[in-house]
Design a protein around this motif. Structure first.
Motif, PDB file in Angstrom:
ATOM      1  N   SER A 110      -9.697  -7.696   8.128  1.00 46.56           N
ATOM      2  CA  SER A 110      -9.783  -6.903   9.210  1.00 46.56           C
ATOM      3  C   SER A 110      -8.432  -5.906   9.397  1.00 46.56           C
ATOM      4  N   GLU A 128       1.082  -1.343   0.113  1.00 48.90           N
ATOM      5  CA  GLU A 128       0.057  -0.125  -0.025  1.00 48.90           C
ATOM      6  C   GLU A 128       0.771   1.261  -0.090  1.00 48.90           C
ATOM      7  N   ALA A 161      -9.585  -3.143   7.026  1.00 44.04           N
ATOM      8  CA  ALA A 161     -10.455  -2.152   7.718  1.00 44.04           C
ATOM      9  C   ALA A 161      -9.717  -1.403   8.578  1.00 44.04           C
ATOM     10  N   ALA A 162      -8.927  -1.938   9.301  1.00 42.80           N
ATOM     11  CA  ALA A 162      -8.235  -1.118  10.228  1.00 42.80           C
ATOM     12  C   ALA A 162      -7.380  -0.109   9.731  1.00 42.80           C
ATOM     13  N   HIS A 163      -6.842  -0.233   8.448  1.00 41.72           N
ATOM     14  CA  HIS A 163      -6.065   0.788   7.760  1.00 41.72           C
ATOM     15  C   HIS A 163      -6.992   1.754   7.179  1.00 41.72           C
ATOM     16  N   GLY A 164      -8.175   1.293   6.794  1.00 40.39           N
ATOM     17  CA  GLY A 164      -9.124   2.185   5.966  1.00 40.39           C
ATOM     18  C   GLY A 164      -8.743   2.181   4.533  1.00 40.39           C
ATOM     19  N   TRP A 165      -7.817   1.133   3.988  1.00 43.34           N
ATOM     20  CA  TRP A 165      -7.627   0.920   2.579  1.00 43.34           C
ATOM     21  C   TRP A 165      -8.789   0.550   1.900  1.00 43.34           C
ATOM     22  N   ARG A 166      -9.302   1.232   0.604  1.00 41.84           N
ATOM     23  CA  ARG A 166     -10.305   1.217  -0.093  1.00 41.84           C
ATOM     24  C   ARG A 166     -10.304   0.406  -1.242  1.00 41.84           C
TER      25      ARG A 166
END
Ligand SMILES: C[S@@+](CC[C@H](N)C(=O)[O-])C[C@H]1O[C@@H](n2cnc3c(N)ncnc32)[C@H](O)[C@@H]1O
Length: 229
Positions: free
Chosen positions: A93, A69, A96-101
């Motif tokens: 998870s 990323e 989601a925790a890193h907010g990668w879209r």
């Protein structure tokens, strides 16, 4: 014994490991092994640029995702493929925790995965030698790469100069298992090396950590051209 039996057994093994994998993998294959630097070296070998599309084969819980990323940024696309649902749940998870879209996770057997065309880079770390049909996985990936796209495989092997009896003593010391014996006898890293030479240009091969690991790299000839780099 059918392939499905093998896959189901493997899924069961990794379902049991998934919850603690990020911690226990630090001890893999032995405590103090330079796994982090080997991962970095592998990601660097991909020559990633912002906006690139990357496929990680047998991505597990996504331990490489932060490195990937950082390189591709929010405009890139990361596709993680793995056979085990529980490992992918952990990867989900992390995403989601890193907010990668820009991450897609696909549950699939690597040899049956249909790579999208126009991929800029493909990697697999500490996994491909245990995948049945690892040579076919390399070939399928090579056919999906854009011209100049990169394939990198990092995995363990046995040192070439070690006599077979000594390897077996080592295996016995870390806990003899039928599948490990089978892996040593089959020498899947040689299959991967041959497939990289066959399907890619500029195939490279580096032995790491006294020949206990390898980094195999290669460049796509453009068979999967349709995207942009
Ligand atoms: C030792 S873990 C490595 C995970 C990750 N690549 C890493 O570097 O931490 C091996 C992974 O390979 C996956 N795997 C094993 N055989 C597979 C196959 N045939 N197809 C897809 N994934 C597979 C397992 O589910 C597991 O997540």
């Amino acid at each position: 014994m059918t392939r499905l039996d093998g896959a189901e057994r493997l899924i069961e093994v990794y379902r049991r490991k998934a919850a603690h994998y990020d911690l226990t993998s630090r001890l893999y294959p032995v405590p103090g092994y330079p796994q982090r630097s080997q991962r970095l070296r592998t990601v660097r070998a991909l020559g990633l640029r912002a906006g690139a599309t990357v496929v990680e084969v047998a991505c597990g819980t996504g331990l490489n995702f932060p490195l990937l990323e950082d390189a591709i940024g929010p405009g890139g696309r990361l596709i993680g493929v793995d056979l085990t649902d529980a490992m992918l749940d952990r990867a989900r998870s992390r995403v989601a925790a890193h907010g990668w879209r820009n991450v897609e996770l696909v549950q699939a057997e690597a040899a049956g995965f249909a790579f999208p065309r126009g991929v800029d880079a493909i990697l697999s770390t500490y996994a491909l030698t245990q995948v049945p049909g690892c040579g076919a996985v390399v070939a399928h990936g090579a056919a999906a790469l854009v011209r100049g796209g990169r394939w990198a495989v990092l995995d363990l092997k046995t040192p070439d100069r070690t006599p077979a009896w000594l390897t077996r003593v080592g295996v016995a010391a870390v806990g003899r298992s039928a599948s490990l014996d089978e892996w040593i006898g089959r020498r899947p890293w040689e299959v991967i090396r041959a497939a990289m030479r066959e399907g890619l240009v500029d195939a490279g091969w580096e032995e790491l950590c006294f020949g206990t690991a390898f980094l195999a790299t290669g460049t796509g000839a453009g068979a999967g051209e349709s995207g942009s780099r």
